[in-house]
Design a protein around this motif. Structure first.
Motif, PDB file in Angstrom:
ATOM      1  N   ARG A 149       9.953 -11.888 -56.634  1.00 37.50           N
ATOM      2  CA  ARG A 149       9.768 -13.082 -56.069  1.00 37.50           C
ATOM      3  C   ARG A 149      10.081 -13.555 -54.679  1.00 37.50           C
ATOM      4  NH1 ARG A 149      11.265 -17.080 -61.416  1.00 37.50           N
ATOM      5  NH2 ARG A 149       9.940 -15.977 -62.764  1.00 37.50           N
ATOM      6  N   ASP A 204       3.173 -19.937 -58.770  1.00 30.38           N
ATOM      7  CA  ASP A 204       3.829 -20.036 -59.700  1.00 30.38           C
ATOM      8  C   ASP A 204       4.740 -18.606 -59.904  1.00 30.38           C
ATOM      9  OD1 ASP A 204       3.649 -22.599 -59.970  1.00 30.38           O
ATOM     10  OD2 ASP A 204       2.208 -22.593 -61.556  1.00 30.38           O
ATOM     11  N   ASP A 205       5.960 -18.395 -60.027  1.00 27.17           N
ATOM     12  CA  ASP A 205       6.883 -17.515 -60.519  1.00 27.17           C
ATOM     13  C   ASP A 205       6.580 -16.307 -59.383  1.00 27.17           C
ATOM     14  OD1 ASP A 205       7.802 -18.687 -62.573  1.00 27.17           O
ATOM     15  OD2 ASP A 205       6.490 -18.118 -64.003  1.00 27.17           O
ATOM     16  N   SER A 214       7.091 -24.031 -54.749  1.00 26.86           N
ATOM     17  CA  SER A 214       6.781 -23.225 -55.344  1.00 26.86           C
ATOM     18  C   SER A 214       5.017 -23.098 -54.969  1.00 26.86           C
ATOM     19  CB  SER A 214       6.822 -23.287 -57.040  1.00 26.86           C
ATOM     20  OG  SER A 214       5.901 -22.092 -57.765  1.00 26.86           O
TER      21      SER A 214
END
Length: 150
Positions: free
Chosen positions: A81, A6-7, A3
């Motif tokens: 994402r 993040d997210d 990652s």
């Protein structure tokens, strides 16, 4: 898989992209395939496939704008994402994620490289890509930074 943001932004290999459990767990919506191998996914994913060769003469700069726009569009979607991947997740995909960090997050080449190498210690973008990224980073700084003389 790693990652990077993040997210939102992930960096990985073709094996990651071909593992539905990983894609589902991370709720991946968009994929950037930089490997020569075409993968077949169900229609729920948006896929950008640019078959790049990990060679010392491949010009990746010509793809930065298109890929950065694809990743940016993903970010603008609620819950978007993105997984950027190549064969091993060490060279082509790393170079592209660095270009995105330079363009959209104001990183220099060295700060983007350092960030990614801390998260994913196995990175090894080829020196041709690093030269192109150095030039891109210099041009980006000139574009984004106000002149001291204006």
């Amino acid at each position: 898989m790693s990652s990077i943001i993040d997210d939102f932004l992930y960096l990985g290999s073709i094996n990651d992209a071909c593992t539905p459990e990983i894609l589902n767990e991370l709720k991946i919506t968009h994929l950037v395939n930089l490997s020569i191998t075409r993968i077949i996914l169900d229609q729920s994913y948006e896929l950008l496939h640019l078959p790049l060769h990990d060679t010392l003469d491949e010009n990746i700069t010509i793809y930065f704008q298109q890929i950065n726009q694809f990743i940016y569009n993903c970010r603008q979607q609620k819950g978007g994402r993105c997984l950027v991947f190549c064969k091993h997740g060490r060279s082509r995909s790393v170079a592209i994620v660095i270009a995105y960090l330079i363009e959209h997050h104001g990183h220099s080449l060295s700060s983007a490289y350092l960030l990614i190498s801390k998260i994913r210690p196995t990175i090894s973008p080829n020196r041709n890509y690093l030269k192109q990224l150095d030039k891109y980073s210099s041009q980006s700084e000139q574009t984004h930074c106000p002149s001291l003389y204006s």
